[in-house]
Design a protein around this motif. Structure first.
Motif, PDB file in Angstrom:
ATOM      1  N   ARG A 193      43.656  47.684  33.095  1.00  7.55           N
ATOM      2  CA  ARG A 193      43.461  47.407  31.766  1.00  7.55           C
ATOM      3  C   ARG A 193      44.418  46.366  30.880  1.00  7.55           C
ATOM      4  O   ARG A 193      45.591  46.748  31.079  1.00  7.55           O
ATOM      5  N   TYR A 200      49.437  48.078  21.540  1.00  7.63           N
ATOM      6  CA  TYR A 200      48.249  48.809  21.603  1.00  7.63           C
ATOM      7  C   TYR A 200      48.179  49.594  23.024  1.00  7.63           C
ATOM      8  O   TYR A 200      47.850  50.627  23.274  1.00  7.63           O
ATOM      9  N   SER A 201      48.935  48.753  24.045  1.00  4.95           N
ATOM     10  CA  SER A 201      48.742  49.260  25.348  1.00  4.95           C
ATOM     11  C   SER A 201      49.531  50.732  25.339  1.00  4.95           C
ATOM     12  O   SER A 201      49.180  51.498  26.194  1.00  4.95           O
ATOM     13  N   ALA A 204      47.877  53.465  23.683  1.00  8.02           N
ATOM     14  CA  ALA A 204      46.696  53.850  24.699  1.00  8.02           C
ATOM     15  C   ALA A 204      47.267  54.920  25.821  1.00  8.02           C
ATOM     16  O   ALA A 204      46.863  55.973  25.986  1.00  8.02           O
ATOM     17  N   ALA A 209      44.637  57.387  27.042  1.00  7.14           N
ATOM     18  CA  ALA A 209      43.473  56.439  27.541  1.00  7.14           C
ATOM     19  C   ALA A 209      43.910  55.836  28.845  1.00  7.14           C
ATOM     20  O   ALA A 209      43.199  55.407  29.219  1.00  7.14           O
TER      21      ALA A 209
END
Length: 277
Positions: A193, A200-201, A204, A209
């Motif tokens: 991803r 944000y990574s 996550a 996520a």
């Protein structure tokens, strides 16, 4: 009022301030999202800055000062109250008004306003607000939350089930490393991803996520400190490229859910093997 170290105004106070400041900056940036805003290039044709970056950073600083918190502000955008390096002693704030500006200017809703509190160079609180996704990630000195609910890293243990992000950015003279990052991820793990924003990574990974986020690049503190703190407080592991505990000036950033971290680290080290001497 200045920074306090009591229970009332200590780590939890800084976490509340980071949360409020990230929300304030995100609200300002969100008003400009998908509008006809002027875009400038900084170091290269895809390294963008907008007036929204500057306005959001100013809103973050104002929110911190209104809550009585002093100390240097380490930020990406130049301003009177902003410095570009994390001090080794004392309290400071690390701010990225829009992490994922490239996404922002393209109309992609994945970007954050991120704020971290550091003391003596180490993070003690952090927050990342992703307003277009209606998500706010916050961590104090002991735990992490997503939208006011406890947050924890993924419990997956098998690398064959992992989703991992290549993060930060490899310049056009370092595309062999970018290619190596993608190759290592797709060969070692289940899926790749790429969100286009470091903060944000890392968030996550913190919310489960993703199982990992990797780079061999030395990142700027505003790109990394809040997110790395989220991962650690959510129960994950963050190291540098050598497997040592990560800090804001480390080479590389390897974040994982703590399960099979050695395999995630090995992927990052394989990227490093492609770096020009």
């Amino acid at each position: 009022m200045t920074d306090k170290s009591s229970d009332e105004q200590g780590l939890s106070g800084r976490a509340r301030a980071a949360d409020a400041a990230a929300r304030a900056g995100a609200a300002v940036a969100a008003e400009a999202f998908r509008t006809d805003i002027a875009v400038e290039a900084k170091t290269n044709a895809t390294d963008f800055v907008t007036e929204a970056d500057r306005d959001a950073q100013a809103a973050v600083v104002t929110a911190l000062r209104e809550r009585g918190f002093e100390g240097p502000v380490v930020g990406e955008e130049e301003a009177d109250e902003v410095v570009d390096a994390v001090p080794e002693t004392g309290p400071a704030w690390v701010v990225d008004p829009i992490d994922g500006t490239n996404n922002f200017v393209r109309g992609v809703p994945v970007w954050t306003t991120s704020v971290a509190a550091v003391v003596d160079g180490a993070a003690v609180a952090g927050a990342s607000a992703a307003p277009m996704l209606e998500d706010v990630f916050v961590a104090d000195g002991t735990a992490a939350w997503l939208n006011d609910q406890p947050m924890a890293v993924s419990e997956r243990t098998d690398p064959a089930e992992f989703a991992v992000a290549p993060t930060l950015w490899w310049g056009h003279d370092r595309r062999a490393e970018f290619a190596a990052a993608c190759r290592e991820i797709v060969e070692r793990f289940d899926d790749l991803r790429r969100f286009g924003t470091v903060q944000y990574s890392l968030a996550a990974v913190a919310m489960g996520a993703l199982e990992g986020a990797i780079t061999n690049v030395r990142g700027a503190p505003w790109d990394t400190v809040a997110g790395a703190h989220l991962v650690e407080r959510a129960g994950g592991t963050v190291t540098d490229i050598h497997g040592e505990p990560w800090r804001h000036d480390a080479q590389g950033l390897v974040a994982s859910n703590g399960e099979a971290h050695d395999e995630v680290l090995a992927a990052a080290r394989a990227i490093e093997a492609e770096r020009p001497d």
